[in-house]
Enzyme design. Structure first.
Site, PDB file in Angstrom:
ATOM      1  N   ASP A   1      -3.285 -14.167   7.737  1.00 40.16           N
ATOM      2  CA  ASP A   1      -2.180 -13.361   7.189  1.00 40.16           C
ATOM      3  C   ASP A   1      -1.169 -14.258   6.488  1.00 40.16           C
ATOM      4  O   ASP A   1      -0.724 -13.978   5.365  1.00 40.16           O
ATOM      5  CB  ASP A   1      -1.465 -12.604   8.309  1.00 40.16           C
ATOM      6  CG  ASP A   1      -2.344 -11.610   9.030  1.00 40.16           C
ATOM      7  OD1 ASP A   1      -2.214 -10.404   8.777  1.00 40.16           O
ATOM      8  OD2 ASP A   1      -3.153 -12.036   9.872  1.00 40.16           O
TER       9      ASP A   1
ATOM     10  N   THR B   1      -5.584  -6.637  10.458  1.00 36.80           N
ATOM     11  CA  THR B   1      -5.616  -7.931  11.150  1.00 36.80           C
ATOM     12  C   THR B   1      -6.350  -7.833  12.480  1.00 36.80           C
ATOM     13  O   THR B   1      -7.118  -8.727  12.849  1.00 36.80           O
ATOM     14  CB  THR B   1      -4.189  -8.459  11.375  1.00 36.80           C
ATOM     15  OG1 THR B   1      -3.517  -8.560  10.116  1.00 36.80           O
ATOM     16  CG2 THR B   1      -4.219  -9.820  12.033  1.00 36.80           C
TER      17      THR B   1
END
Length: 216
Positions: free
Chosen positions: A93, A171
Site C-alpha cells: 500500500d 489489502t
C-alpha cells in the site's frame, strides 16, 4: 474610542485606505494582482492517472514477489484501526501510493485537491521508498485515450477537481493471497461529481488498466 469608531466606519464604507491611512493605500496599490486559477484538461489528467496506476501496480507486484521469496513478514502489515482486520495496511500500500503521488503531485501544485487512502507518508515504518521493478515504458501523458474527451472538459479550473486515490484496494485479500480481488483505483471528481476513473488490475494477465469518463 471616537477615532477607532471612525476607522471602523470608514472601513465599512470602503474609504479606509483613501481617507485615514495613506500607507495602507500604498500597500494595497503595491500588492500583486491575484493569481488566475489554473485551467486543466481532464484528458491530460486522465493520461497521467493511467501512468500512475501502472507504476503503483508495479510496486504491488514487486512486494508480492518479495513475499514469495522471503515470506509473509515482508509485508510489514499493521492495522490502522485496532481489531479491524479490514483496516490492514502493508508495505505494498505504502510503496504504491508513493509511486502514484510521484507522478500526480504536479497537479496538486496547480490546485487540484487530493484525497488519499493512506497518509501522505504511509509506510508502516515511516519509509515510503518504492522498489525499482521493471516499469511500463510509456512516458507520463503519452497514453493515447481510446476516445475523445468533450470540449467542456478540456478547460476546467484546477480547484474544482479532486483526485481520490486508493493505491491498493483489497489489502486484506492481498494479505490472504486472494490476488484476483486486488485493484489500484484513482477517481476524478469535478465540482463534487464523479467524472472519470482508472482501475488497475495488477494480478490479471498483462496487468490491464481500465479507464473511463462519464458519458463515454
Amino acid at each position: 474610542l471616537f477615532f477607532l469608531a471612525e476607522l471602523a466606519a470608514c472601513a465599512r464604507a470602503r474609504r479606509f485606505t483613501k481617507m485615514v491611512c495613506p500607507r495602507a493605500a500604498w500597500s494595497a496599490q503595491q500588492a500583486p494582482a491575484p493569481v488566475a486559477t489554473a485551467q486543466i484538461s481532464l484528458a491530460a489528467l486522465l493520461q497521467d492517472c493511467i501512468w500512475a496506476a501502472q507504476l503503483g501496480m508495479a510496486q504491488i507486484c514487486a512486494v508480492h514477489q518479495e513475499r514469495e521469496d522471503g515470506g509473509q513478514d515482508v509485508l510489514q502489515g499493521i492495522l490502522k484501526e485496532v481489531l479491524d482486520p479490514k483496516s490492514v495496511m502493508t508495505k505494498a500500500d505504502a510503496q504504491a501510493q508513493v509511486a502514484i503521488l510521484a507522478i500526480l503531485s504536479k497537479w496538486r501544485n496547480i490546485g487540484v485537491h487530493f484525497v488519499c487512502e493512506e497518509d501522505e507518508d504511509p509506510s508502516p515504518q515511516g519509509e515510503g521508498a518504492p522498489n525499482s521493478p521493471s516499469a511500463p515504458t510509456t512516458a507520463p501523458g503519452t497514453t493515447a485515450l481510446a476516445f475523445e474527451v468533450s470540449e467542456e472538459l478540456c478547460c476546467i479550473p484546477a480547484e474544482e477537481v479532486c483526485l481520490f486515490i486508493d493505491p491498493l484496494d483489497g489489502t486484506r485479500e492481498f494479505v490472504e493471497g486472494r490476488l484476483e480481488a486486488v485493484q489500484t483505483l484513482i477517481g476524478i471528481a469535478v465540482r463534487g461529481r464523479p467524472m472519470a476513473g482508472v482501475m488497475g488490475l495488477p494480478f490479471y494477465p498483462q496487468s490491464p488498466v481500465v479507464y473511463g469518463v462519464a458519458g463515454r
